[in-house]
Design a protein around this motif. Sequence first.
Motif, PDB file in Angstrom:
ATOM      1  N   HIS A 144       0.899  -1.153   0.112  1.00  0.00           N
ATOM      2  CA  HIS A 144      -0.107   0.061   0.109  1.00  0.00           C
ATOM      3  C   HIS A 144       0.678   1.271   0.177  1.00  0.00           C
ATOM      4  N   GLY A 145       0.527   2.220  -0.867  1.00  0.00           N
ATOM      5  CA  GLY A 145       1.253   3.503  -0.771  1.00  0.00           C
ATOM      6  C   GLY A 145       0.250   4.567  -0.901  1.00  0.00           C
ATOM      7  N   GLY A 146       0.594   5.929  -0.415  1.00  0.00           N
ATOM      8  CA  GLY A 146      -0.370   6.898  -0.237  1.00  0.00           C
ATOM      9  C   GLY A 146      -0.184   7.932   0.721  1.00  0.00           C
ATOM     10  N   LEU A 147      -0.891   8.717   0.957  1.00  0.00           N
ATOM     11  CA  LEU A 147      -0.785   9.978   1.939  1.00  0.00           C
ATOM     12  C   LEU A 147      -1.182   9.640   3.157  1.00  0.00           C
ATOM     13  N   VAL A 148      -0.475  10.038   4.062  1.00  0.00           N
ATOM     14  CA  VAL A 148      -0.553   9.964   5.563  1.00  0.00           C
ATOM     15  C   VAL A 148      -0.789  11.272   6.348  1.00  0.00           C
ATOM     16  N   LEU A 149      -1.587  11.180   7.420  1.00  0.00           N
ATOM     17  CA  LEU A 149      -1.839  12.385   8.200  1.00  0.00           C
ATOM     18  C   LEU A 149      -2.161  12.090   9.639  1.00  0.00           C
ATOM     19  N   THR A 150      -1.371  12.599  10.494  1.00  0.00           N
ATOM     20  CA  THR A 150      -1.840  12.634  12.023  1.00  0.00           C
ATOM     21  C   THR A 150      -1.687  13.730  12.925  1.00  0.00           C
ATOM     22  N   SER A 151      -2.652  13.992  13.709  1.00  0.00           N
ATOM     23  CA  SER A 151      -2.451  15.200  14.447  1.00  0.00           C
ATOM     24  C   SER A 151      -1.464  15.068  15.522  1.00  0.00           C
ATOM     25  N   HIS A 152      -1.119  13.871  15.849  1.00  0.00           N
ATOM     26  CA  HIS A 152      -0.227  13.763  17.147  1.00  0.00           C
ATOM     27  C   HIS A 152      -1.054  14.162  18.484  1.00  0.00           C
ATOM     28  N   ASN A 153      -2.337  13.967  18.284  1.00  0.00           N
ATOM     29  CA  ASN A 153      -2.900  14.259  19.575  1.00  0.00           C
ATOM     30  C   ASN A 153      -4.514  13.605  19.251  1.00  0.00           C
ATOM     31  N   ASN A 154      -4.847  12.520  19.843  1.00  0.00           N
ATOM     32  CA  ASN A 154      -5.952  11.922  19.359  1.00  0.00           C
ATOM     33  C   ASN A 154      -7.323  12.436  19.919  1.00  0.00           C
ATOM     34  N   THR A 155      -7.168  13.577  20.537  1.00  0.00           N
ATOM     35  CA  THR A 155      -8.395  14.307  20.867  1.00  0.00           C
ATOM     36  C   THR A 155      -8.538  15.691  20.005  1.00  0.00           C
ATOM     37  N   ALA A 156      -7.679  15.676  19.119  1.00  0.00           N
ATOM     38  CA  ALA A 156      -7.821  17.066  18.152  1.00  0.00           C
ATOM     39  C   ALA A 156      -7.488  16.765  16.795  1.00  0.00           C
ATOM     40  N   LEU A 157      -8.217  17.355  15.940  1.00  0.00           N
ATOM     41  CA  LEU A 157      -7.995  17.079  14.427  1.00  0.00           C
ATOM     42  C   LEU A 157      -6.894  17.966  13.797  1.00  0.00           C
ATOM     43  N   ALA A 158      -6.338  17.477  12.916  1.00  0.00           N
ATOM     44  CA  ALA A 158      -5.280  18.014  11.846  1.00  0.00           C
ATOM     45  C   ALA A 158      -5.945  18.169  10.612  1.00  0.00           C
ATOM     46  N   THR A 159      -5.581  19.097   9.811  1.00  0.00           N
ATOM     47  CA  THR A 159      -6.020  19.230   8.377  1.00  0.00           C
ATOM     48  C   THR A 159      -4.642  19.116   7.581  1.00  0.00           C
ATOM     49  N   GLY A 160      -4.565  18.255   6.534  1.00  0.00           N
ATOM     50  CA  GLY A 160      -3.370  18.446   5.750  1.00  0.00           C
ATOM     51  C   GLY A 160      -4.130  18.507   4.163  1.00  0.00           C
ATOM     52  N   THR A 161      -3.221  19.756   3.590  1.00  0.00           N
ATOM     53  CA  THR A 161      -3.870  20.009   2.344  1.00  0.00           C
ATOM     54  C   THR A 161      -2.605  19.533   1.401  1.00  0.00           C
ATOM     55  N   PHE A 162      -2.961  18.651   0.443  1.00  0.00           N
ATOM     56  CA  PHE A 162      -1.882  18.153  -0.621  1.00  0.00           C
ATOM     57  C   PHE A 162      -2.275  18.271  -2.006  1.00  0.00           C
TER      58      PHE A 162
END
Length: 168
Positions: A144-162
């Motif tokens: 599997h290959g693709g895009l990854v995103l983690t907020s590094h905080n399971n109680t908060a969202l991060a938004t990644g723009t690619f």
Amino acid sequence: GLPASTRVTGSAAEMRASGSDIWGPADEFRFRYAQVDTNASLTVRVADIEGADVWRKAGLMIRESLDPGSKHVMVIVSPGKGVAMQYRSADGGVTANAGLIPGVPPQWLRLERVGHTFHGWASPDGVAWTRIAMIDVPMRFAIHGGLVLTSHNNTALATGTFDNLMVR
């Protein structure tokens, strides 16, 4: 984690995700993937990563399976920590840095696999590329290959723009 989402338009994507990290023996993150072959090259520009944690990260990953402890190699950019090539060479094993260089979004990233050898590259402009690292990680051939995103905080969202996603 919190509800995650991915919106893809052509060669661009916006992802929202929580997740504690892509590190240690098990990962928590968002992964937009397709099957890739033994020899593959993934390139993307990470335009931005919104979120609060200094170690929030977005980029490219090649992963042997969808198990949280799967072997993987990734190149990521983290607004507070730079550009890194990170990997787990054994299922359920520890995660390690293969290389770390300065950089912030927007940042072009490239992850190439040739056999069991992975090359990580970064560029601020998509023209002049810097090798982050090279690492050997034995993996199956159909992965599997693709895009990854983690907020590094399971109680908060991060938004990644690619954008400018290319898979060869």
